[in-house]
Design a protein around this motif. Structure first.
Motif, PDB file in Angstrom:
ATOM      1  N   PHE A 330       0.736  -1.135   0.137  1.00  0.00           N
ATOM      2  CA  PHE A 330       0.095   0.127   0.087  1.00  0.00           C
ATOM      3  C   PHE A 330       0.860   1.354   0.119  1.00  0.00           C
ATOM      4  O   PHE A 330       0.516   2.417  -0.493  1.00  0.00           O
ATOM      5  CB  PHE A 330      -0.998  -0.087   1.070  1.00  0.00           C
ATOM      6  N   ASP A 331       1.951   1.276   0.725  1.00  0.00           N
ATOM      7  CA  ASP A 331       2.860   2.289   0.518  1.00  0.00           C
ATOM      8  C   ASP A 331       3.508   2.362  -0.599  1.00  0.00           C
ATOM      9  O   ASP A 331       3.644   3.665  -1.291  1.00  0.00           O
ATOM     10  CB  ASP A 331       4.036   2.164   1.793  1.00  0.00           C
ATOM     11  N   GLU A 332       3.592   1.544  -1.520  1.00  0.00           N
ATOM     12  CA  GLU A 332       4.244   1.518  -2.926  1.00  0.00           C
ATOM     13  C   GLU A 332       3.281   2.060  -3.501  1.00  0.00           C
ATOM     14  O   GLU A 332       3.604   3.022  -4.667  1.00  0.00           O
ATOM     15  CB  GLU A 332       4.755   0.108  -3.267  1.00  0.00           C
ATOM     16  N   GLY A 361     -14.413 -11.015   9.506  1.00  0.00           N
ATOM     17  CA  GLY A 361     -13.353 -10.507   8.327  1.00  0.00           C
ATOM     18  C   GLY A 361     -14.204 -10.733   7.107  1.00  0.00           C
ATOM     19  O   GLY A 361     -13.402 -11.040   6.067  1.00  0.00           O
ATOM     20  N   GLY A 362     -15.409 -10.904   7.022  1.00  0.00           N
ATOM     21  CA  GLY A 362     -16.366 -10.794   5.721  1.00  0.00           C
ATOM     22  C   GLY A 362     -15.919 -12.196   5.099  1.00  0.00           C
ATOM     23  O   GLY A 362     -16.243 -12.150   3.734  1.00  0.00           O
ATOM     24  N   GLY A 363     -15.837 -13.371   5.444  1.00  0.00           N
ATOM     25  CA  GLY A 363     -15.646 -14.653   4.994  1.00  0.00           C
ATOM     26  C   GLY A 363     -14.153 -14.467   4.368  1.00  0.00           C
ATOM     27  O   GLY A 363     -13.958 -15.681   3.494  1.00  0.00           O
ATOM     28  N   LEU A 395     -11.626  -3.112   1.895  1.00  0.00           N
ATOM     29  CA  LEU A 395     -10.339  -2.902   2.514  1.00  0.00           C
ATOM     30  C   LEU A 395     -10.300  -3.040   4.094  1.00  0.00           C
ATOM     31  O   LEU A 395      -9.452  -3.638   4.641  1.00  0.00           O
ATOM     32  CB  LEU A 395      -9.665  -1.511   2.243  1.00  0.00           C
ATOM     33  N   ALA A 396     -11.301  -2.968   4.662  1.00  0.00           N
ATOM     34  CA  ALA A 396     -11.502  -3.177   6.238  1.00  0.00           C
ATOM     35  C   ALA A 396     -11.466  -4.511   6.490  1.00  0.00           C
ATOM     36  O   ALA A 396     -10.838  -4.828   7.357  1.00  0.00           O
ATOM     37  CB  ALA A 396     -12.732  -2.368   6.708  1.00  0.00           C
ATOM     38  N   ASN A 397     -12.196  -5.299   5.696  1.00  0.00           N
ATOM     39  CA  ASN A 397     -12.147  -6.525   5.911  1.00  0.00           C
ATOM     40  C   ASN A 397     -10.703  -7.304   5.694  1.00  0.00           C
ATOM     41  O   ASN A 397     -10.415  -8.357   6.169  1.00  0.00           O
ATOM     42  CB  ASN A 397     -13.230  -7.657   5.276  1.00  0.00           C
ATOM     43  N   PHE A 398     -10.181  -6.903   4.542  1.00  0.00           N
ATOM     44  CA  PHE A 398      -8.982  -7.301   3.978  1.00  0.00           C
ATOM     45  C   PHE A 398      -7.966  -7.103   5.266  1.00  0.00           C
ATOM     46  O   PHE A 398      -7.060  -8.061   5.816  1.00  0.00           O
ATOM     47  CB  PHE A 398      -8.363  -6.468   2.853  1.00  0.00           C
TER      48      PHE A 398
END
Length: 532
Positions: A330-332, A361-363, A395-398
């Motif tokens: 994500f920084d990249e 975690g959304g499955g 993204l939140a579940n990821f």
């Protein structure tokens, strides 16, 4: 205050602790009030050579000297004086592993670290022989596997030790270990406070047909407990530690300890019914037991506190490495988009976003197995992220599932203690990189273990501070004063911390995730077998 500290430095009233972790070597100098007054660190990484995770002796000493020099430079910059003498010194390091030397002190094979899962046969045979679980990463498992492999160096072994024990030996000339560190080399008899003579005899009988020129007791270090003197810095050791030659010889050393024991000290969790979790490259939980477990478990190691009390240890080789890699991605991406995001802000934003995810975690499913994972019986690892068409992919579940999976293997071991053995815990104290973003790691950990999780203000000081406190205890303890009393009175009195209680939704969500985690291990197995 600086004037008082300067006088303490000049008069040798300070204490130094240095810990060699998986990715950082840190030196912490503490003053008379046991709080840090200077520090220095050196980043390093293990190498994977000839299918072995290792660190070279050159890198070890480069790192030790660099961290010491930066700490000494910090002293000069802050207090305007050179560091020439110290009240006491202690070293700690990654536990377990295999460092063997011949009669002349030459290393026989490269350092085999805790991260290697190459001793499965030895682990199984010794666990059966002793009726005591011997993990693959323990020193005795590495030794026995080398014997089973008929490795050429076996006959030449004169001394077997750990990373911390090796450095302590080179600096003091003494071949000893603190009992906590020693308990990851070979089983400890908690009644004698030393290596189990019964098991030593069993081992010697098992290898008798090999007709080796040594017996096990001949090559093992002496075992010492917290508070005992473990040697002094030699002239050669002083030059080895401080290449500038400013540091004087004769400084007393406390027994070398492992990162598990120093973590217990740094979090003041050496009393019964307390525990601590160290979460970084690897993750392990230490629970001080009120009584022995009902039986041996492959998933649970039995070690000791630095004072010799029995501790159940659930250890996972993998924790935050894959999680950090994703944050790095994500920084990249941010940089490609022309954004310069501060690392702390990036971690804080992503970690806090995980708290907005679905409870389970959304499955989604992930495995952060950068290396093998003994808790789930993998000799190699393949980091994976998996989802179905029905998963709630955002993204939140990821982020949430990657924080979950960092603790997945640990939870398997902790469930044995808390659910099957019904071990009672008043609280767990957390330390390590996973807890740097305030509140997030705590909340996830509390949900995973269903136990209140506390983080002390001092937790960020870590194991280097912990081993410094052990050296301070050796130097400053009152007559008959226990380590627990010393810490409560002189170190942690009045120290604030934050506690997070488990949220029932997090507890339930983590249980749902764990069912998916266990079922999906066949996917990880297929990846190991097919993705080379």
């Amino acid at each position: 205050m600086s004037l008082d500290v300067r006088e303490a430095i000049k008069n040798g009233k300070t204490v130094l602790g240095i810990e060699l972790g998986s990715t950082r070597i840190k030196a912490v100098l503490i003053g008379e009030d046991n709080t840090p007054i200077a520090s220095g660190s050196h980043d390093w990484e293990n190498s994977y050579l000839h299918n072995i995770w290792t660190y070279s002796l050159e890198d070890i000493w480069k790192g030790v000297q660099d961290s010491y020099r930066k700490m000494a430079d910090d002293v000069k910059e802050r207090y305007g004086t050179a560091l020439q003498t110290i009240g006491a010194i202690g070293f700690s390091g990654m536990m377990h592993g295999y460092m063997v030397f011949d009669h002349a002190g030459n290393q026989l094979v490269p350092f085999r670290t805790w991260r290697n899962n190459i001793t499965e046969q030895a682990s199984a045979e010794l666990s059966e022989l002793f009726d005591f679980h011997i993990p693959q990463r323990w020193s005795i498992a590495h030794l026995y596997q080398a014997i089973l492999n008929q490795e050429a160096h076996i006959s030449d072994i004169h001394f077997l030790t750990t990373l911390a024990g090796y450095i302590h030996w080179k600096l003091t000339g003494q071949k000893n270990l603190g009992v906590g560190e020693a308990s990851g080399v070979f089983p400890i008899d908690i009644h004698t406070g030393s290596f189990s003579e019964v098991m030593i005899n069993q081992f010697n009988e098992r290898i008798a047909a090999k007709e080796l020129p040594w017996k096990l007791e001949d090559i093992l270090p002496q075992v010492l407990v917290a508070g005992e003197h473990a040697g002094v810095l030699t002239e050669e050791g002083a030059k080895l530690l401080d290449a500038t030659g400013e540091l004087q010889a004769g400084i007393p050393f406390c027994p070398a300890e492992g990162d598990a024991g120093t973590g217990m000290v740094a979090t003041n969790s050496i009393a019964k019914r307390t525990g601590n979790v160290s979460a970084g490259t690897s993750v392990f939980a230490m629970v001080v037991l009120e009584k022995e477990l009902s039986k041996a478990y492959d998933e649970i190691d039995l070690v000791t506190t630095p004072t010799g009390n029995l501790v159940a240890m659930a250890h996972s080789n993998n924790c935050s490495s894959d999680l950090n890699a994703w944050v790095g991605l994500f920084d990249e991406f941010a940089k490609v988009m022309g954004l310069d995001v501060d690392a702390n802000k990036l971690y804080g934003t992503l970690y806090n976003l995980a708290l907005q995810g679905d409870p389970d975690g959304g499955g989604l499913l992930a495995y952060g197995y950068l290396s093998g994972e003994h808790m789930t019986h993998f000799e190699e690892g393949r980091p994976l992220f998996v989802r179905s068409s029905e998963s709630n992919f955002n993204l939140a579940n990821f982020m949430r599932v990657h924080l979950f999976t960092a603790l997945g293997a640990l939870k398997i071991g902790m469930d044995i203690l808390l659910k099957q053995e019904e071990v009672k815990l008043d609280q767990i104290l957390g330390h390590g990189g996973l807890f740097k973003t305030e509140g997030v790691g705590q909340k996830i950990m509390a949900g995973a273990l269903n136990v209140p999780v506390s983080v002390m203000e001092t937790a960020g000081e870590g194991g280097a501070w912990g081993i410094a406190l052990l050296a301070s205890y050796m130097m400053n303890k009152a007559e008959n004063e226990t380590l627990e009393d010393f810490l409560n009175k002189n170190v942690f009195a009045g120290k604030a911390g934050s506690q997070v209680s488990p949220d029932p939704k997090d507890v339930e969500g983590f249980e749902v995730f764990m069912k998916r985690y266990k079922t999906g291990l066949s996917i990880e197995r297929a990846a190991v077998e097919n993705l080379k």
